[in-house]
Write a protein that holds these residues in place. Structure first.
Motif, PDB file in Angstrom:
ATOM      1  N   GLY A  15     -93.490 -87.971  27.574  1.00 22.34           N
ATOM      2  CA  GLY A  15     -92.677 -89.075  27.688  1.00 22.34           C
ATOM      3  C   GLY A  15     -91.403 -88.688  28.271  1.00 22.34           C
ATOM      4  N   GLN A  16     -91.177 -89.414  29.383  1.00 22.90           N
ATOM      5  CA  GLN A  16     -89.702 -89.425  30.004  1.00 22.90           C
ATOM      6  C   GLN A  16     -89.158 -91.227  30.370  1.00 22.90           C
ATOM      7  N   ALA A  17     -88.091 -91.259  30.418  1.00 25.85           N
ATOM      8  CA  ALA A  17     -87.286 -91.955  30.440  1.00 25.85           C
ATOM      9  C   ALA A  17     -87.009 -92.373  31.895  1.00 25.85           C
ATOM     10  N   VAL A  18     -86.953 -93.325  32.276  1.00 26.47           N
ATOM     11  CA  VAL A  18     -86.626 -93.593  34.158  1.00 26.47           C
ATOM     12  C   VAL A  18     -85.254 -93.475  34.168  1.00 26.47           C
ATOM     13  N   LYS A  19     -84.939 -93.439  35.830  1.00 21.09           N
ATOM     14  CA  LYS A  19     -84.014 -93.501  36.401  1.00 21.09           C
ATOM     15  C   LYS A  19     -82.994 -94.768  35.613  1.00 21.09           C
ATOM     16  N   GLY A 244     -90.290 -96.137  15.913  1.00 18.24           N
ATOM     17  CA  GLY A 244     -89.173 -96.779  14.960  1.00 18.24           C
ATOM     18  C   GLY A 244     -88.190 -98.045  15.447  1.00 18.24           C
ATOM     19  N   LYS A 245     -88.240 -98.588  14.197  1.00 18.02           N
ATOM     20  CA  LYS A 245     -86.533 -99.121  14.589  1.00 18.02           C
ATOM     21  C   LYS A 245     -85.281 -98.917  14.401  1.00 18.02           C
ATOM     22  N   GLY A 246     -84.803 -98.938  14.806  1.00 19.75           N
ATOM     23  CA  GLY A 246     -83.035 -98.515  14.427  1.00 19.75           C
ATOM     24  C   GLY A 246     -83.842 -96.488  14.761  1.00 19.75           C
ATOM     25  N   ASP A 247     -85.127 -96.185  14.813  1.00 18.14           N
ATOM     26  CA  ASP A 247     -85.082 -94.671  14.980  1.00 18.14           C
ATOM     27  C   ASP A 247     -84.828 -94.301  16.550  1.00 18.14           C
ATOM     28  N   SER A 248     -85.042 -93.147  17.078  1.00 13.73           N
ATOM     29  CA  SER A 248     -84.483 -92.896  18.488  1.00 13.73           C
ATOM     30  C   SER A 248     -85.684 -91.973  19.208  1.00 13.73           C
ATOM     31  N   SER A 249     -87.044 -92.117  18.292  1.00 15.50           N
ATOM     32  CA  SER A 249     -88.260 -91.669  18.553  1.00 15.50           C
ATOM     33  C   SER A 249     -89.498 -92.326  18.598  1.00 15.50           C
ATOM     34  N   HIS A 263    -104.435 -86.966  14.152  1.00 17.21           N
ATOM     35  CA  HIS A 263    -104.409 -85.613  15.055  1.00 17.21           C
ATOM     36  C   HIS A 263    -102.937 -86.461  15.150  1.00 17.21           C
ATOM     37  N   PHE A 264    -101.404 -85.384  15.213  1.00 19.32           N
ATOM     38  CA  PHE A 264    -100.117 -85.593  16.125  1.00 19.32           C
ATOM     39  C   PHE A 264    -100.108 -85.528  17.098  1.00 19.32           C
ATOM     40  N   LEU A 265    -100.258 -85.423  18.273  1.00 17.30           N
ATOM     41  CA  LEU A 265     -99.911 -85.030  19.551  1.00 17.30           C
ATOM     42  C   LEU A 265     -98.309 -84.301  19.373  1.00 17.30           C
ATOM     43  N   ASN A 266     -97.509 -85.018  20.242  1.00 15.58           N
ATOM     44  CA  ASN A 266     -96.119 -85.191  20.025  1.00 15.58           C
ATOM     45  C   ASN A 266     -95.135 -86.360  19.608  1.00 15.58           C
ATOM     46  N   MET A 267     -94.276 -85.909  19.952  1.00 15.16           N
ATOM     47  CA  MET A 267     -92.585 -87.000  19.930  1.00 15.16           C
ATOM     48  C   MET A 267     -91.855 -87.278  21.019  1.00 15.16           C
ATOM     49  N   PHE A 268     -91.365 -88.120  21.456  1.00 14.02           N
ATOM     50  CA  PHE A 268     -90.817 -88.254  22.582  1.00 14.02           C
ATOM     51  C   PHE A 268     -89.209 -88.707  21.964  1.00 14.02           C
ATOM     52  N   THR A 269     -88.324 -88.219  21.726  1.00 13.07           N
ATOM     53  CA  THR A 269     -86.891 -88.653  21.633  1.00 13.07           C
ATOM     54  C   THR A 269     -85.424 -88.259  22.296  1.00 13.07           C
ATOM     55  N   SER A 270     -84.543 -89.497  22.397  1.00 11.32           N
ATOM     56  CA  SER A 270     -83.707 -89.761  22.893  1.00 11.32           C
ATOM     57  C   SER A 270     -82.795 -90.122  22.300  1.00 11.32           C
ATOM     58  N   PHE A 296     -91.154-100.176  26.790  1.00 10.39           N
ATOM     59  CA  PHE A 296     -89.496-100.299  27.394  1.00 10.39           C
ATOM     60  C   PHE A 296     -89.080-100.900  26.272  1.00 10.39           C
ATOM     61  N   LYS A 297     -87.857 -99.838  25.829  1.00  4.98           N
ATOM     62  CA  LYS A 297     -87.465 -99.386  25.131  1.00  4.98           C
ATOM     63  C   LYS A 297     -85.703-100.315  25.260  1.00  4.98           C
ATOM     64  N   LEU A 298     -85.644-101.223  23.882  1.00  8.44           N
ATOM     65  CA  LEU A 298     -84.472-101.774  24.162  1.00  8.44           C
ATOM     66  C   LEU A 298     -83.465-101.792  23.531  1.00  8.44           C
ATOM     67  N   HIS A 299     -82.147-101.168  23.892  1.00  7.80           N
ATOM     68  CA  HIS A 299     -80.823-100.466  23.494  1.00  7.80           C
ATOM     69  C   HIS A 299     -80.001-102.088  22.599  1.00  7.80           C
ATOM     70  N   GLU A 300     -78.757-101.708  22.630  1.00  7.93           N
ATOM     71  CA  GLU A 300     -77.481-102.700  22.213  1.00  7.93           C
ATOM     72  C   GLU A 300     -77.707-103.727  23.398  1.00  7.93           C
ATOM     73  N   ARG A 301     -77.652-103.145  24.701  1.00  6.93           N
ATOM     74  CA  ARG A 301     -77.104-104.001  25.732  1.00  6.93           C
ATOM     75  C   ARG A 301     -78.242-103.829  27.522  1.00  6.93           C
ATOM     76  N   LYS A 302     -79.444-103.496  26.642  1.00  3.25           N
ATOM     77  CA  LYS A 302     -79.455-102.718  28.155  1.00  3.25           C
ATOM     78  C   LYS A 302     -81.654-102.152  27.680  1.00  3.25           C
TER      79      LYS A 302
END
Length: 432
Positions: A15-19, A244-249, A263-270, A296-302
């Motif tokens: 996984g990779q977040a966009v610019k 996870g809501k409130g989680d970062s993965s 089967h666990f594959l991987n985990m994206f974390t930020s 499309f990951k929602l932050h507090e302001r983006k």
């Protein structure tokens, strides 16, 4: 002995977040304490539930409109209470449903190029719940069939095309319904309830097919916070993503037919925790970059898109990653589904990328007792005319406005009549 590593084409998915310039910034994401995704996406738009004074609202942004979103950007704002859940129609990329704390479900037709002014008039308002509506879910294969679940522990299935309720499931859940999802052909629904039971229900027979599954087929314990896990399932690749809501993965697993099944594959974390998450349908992905999922990951302001990719050296189309996937054409009409018919998703190939077709405008024809009589009379008078054009529905707000105007005119006539009587009385006295 050498350890045997299970072979899977998804083992190296990353996984990779966009610019930053491809994110949607300065969005006041809703602070309502509700466990829905708060975001819904399709190949044309991203919709996000936002903070709103004096009611409920959500943003609808064309996918290409990244960057800072102006505070005055138009919203969809017809609800009188906070919006709790939104979902795009799988068969029309311009139609979206919303459920609200005001106990109603509204369905909206978004203009082809997005909003120019704020929209407060839905194409139909569905009223039937006695408490707030926290879940909306479109039928995967039947046109105009929409499910809603409320805090009245009730599920209602609607025909949006006529604005009427088709099915009420009132007695199946003794407590709050946490989530509802359809199976792939829409013949069954699965629910999770506060009473800790999972139920598989045949909605047309109003019967529970399975419940209280005591022993899981597979179990995978996760080190996660107490937040809610939002699951997204890719039926083409048999991969499930848990956000996870409130989680970062974002954790992802492959599901197979043989034990141990999961089967666990991987985990994206930020760094930033997510407040909500949108999941792009397969037809909205970039097949040239071997993209198999986009969130499309929602932050507090983006809102920050996160891309999941399978690394491949070849530039050719990867058939094994992209089997034919569910397209936008429904397999059934609402009337066929309620009559007992089932249909698997109508699939499309992604070999040359998905080319969107022009969406037809959604028409809502409110049914009433006179409908059948009017139709029969029309057919009798015009035997050559097989189909009568439906009368466009009047929204409830417009109807209320007309009724108020009628009342004010009646009051005016009444006051004028009193005035006439008074003047005639004066005339008779003068004549005497």
């Amino acid at each position: 002995m050498k350890r045997v590593v299970r072979q899977s084409k998804f083992r190296h998915v990353f996984g990779q977040a966009v610019k930053n310039d491809q994110c949607y910034d300065d969005i006041r994401v809703s602070r309502v304490t509700w466990d829905s995704t708060f975001c819904s996406v399709n190949p044309k738009f991203v919709a996000i539930i936002v903070e709103a004074s004096g009611g409920g609202a959500f943003l609808v942004l064309p996918l290409h409109k990244a960057g800072r979103i102006d505070k005055s950007y138009p919203t969809v704002c017809g609800h009188t209470g906070p919006v709790l859940d939104i979902e795009w129609c799988p068969h029309n990329d311009q139609v979206i449903a919303s459920g609200s704390e005001d106990s109603t479900v509204m369905v909206w037709q978004i203009p082809e190029n997005g909003l120019v002014t704020s929209m407060s008039e839905p194409i139909v308002t569905l009223e039937g719940h006695s408490k707030r509506v926290g879940i909306v879910a479109w039928h995967p294969t039947a046109r105009n069939v929409l499910l809603s679940a409320g805090c009245d522990n009730q599920i209602i299935i609607w025909n949006v095309g006529t604005g009427e309720a088709l099915i009420y499931l009132e007695d199946q859940h003794p407590d709050l319904i946490y989530s509802v999802s359809w199976n792939r052909n829409g013949s069954l629904i699965c629910t999770a309830c506060k009473d800790k039971a999972v139920r598989v229900i045949d909605p047309r027979k109003n019967t529970i097919v399975a419940q209280n599954m005591e022993e899981p087929m597979g179990l995978n314990e996760m080190d996660t916070s107490n937040g809610v896990l939002l699951p997204f399932y890719d039926a083409d690749c048999n991969v499930v993503y848990l956000c996870g809501k409130g989680d970062s993965s974002i954790r992802y697993f492959e599901i197979t037919d043989e034990a141990p099944y999961i089967h666990f594959l991987n985990m994206f974390t930020s760094k930033e925790p997510q407040r909500g998450m949108g999941y792009m349908p397969k037809r909205g992905l970039d097949v040239n970059k071997c993209e198999i999922a986009r969130f499309f990951k929602l932050h507090e302001r983006k809102c920050e898109p996160v891309v999941m990719t399978v690394p491949r050296k070849s530039d050719l189309f990867q058939d094994d990653l992209y089997p034919d996937t569910a397209g936008p054409d429904p397999a059934l009409e609402a009337e066929e589904w309620i009559d007992g018919k089932n249909g698997d998703p109508t699939t499309v190939s992604l070999k040359n990328g998905y080319v969107p077709t022009k969406n037809r405008e959604m028409k809502v024809v409110k049914k009433n007792i006179l409908d059948s009589k009017v139709t029969k009379n029309a057919e009798n008078s015009c035997p050559g005319n097989k189909s009568a054009s439906p009368t466009p529905s009047i929204s409830e707000a417009k109807l209320e406005e007309i009724l108020k105007e009628i009342k004010s005119l009646k009051d005016l006539i009444s006051s004028q009549e009193k005035r006439i009587i008074k003047l005639e009385d004066q005339m008779s006295k003068i004549a005497i």
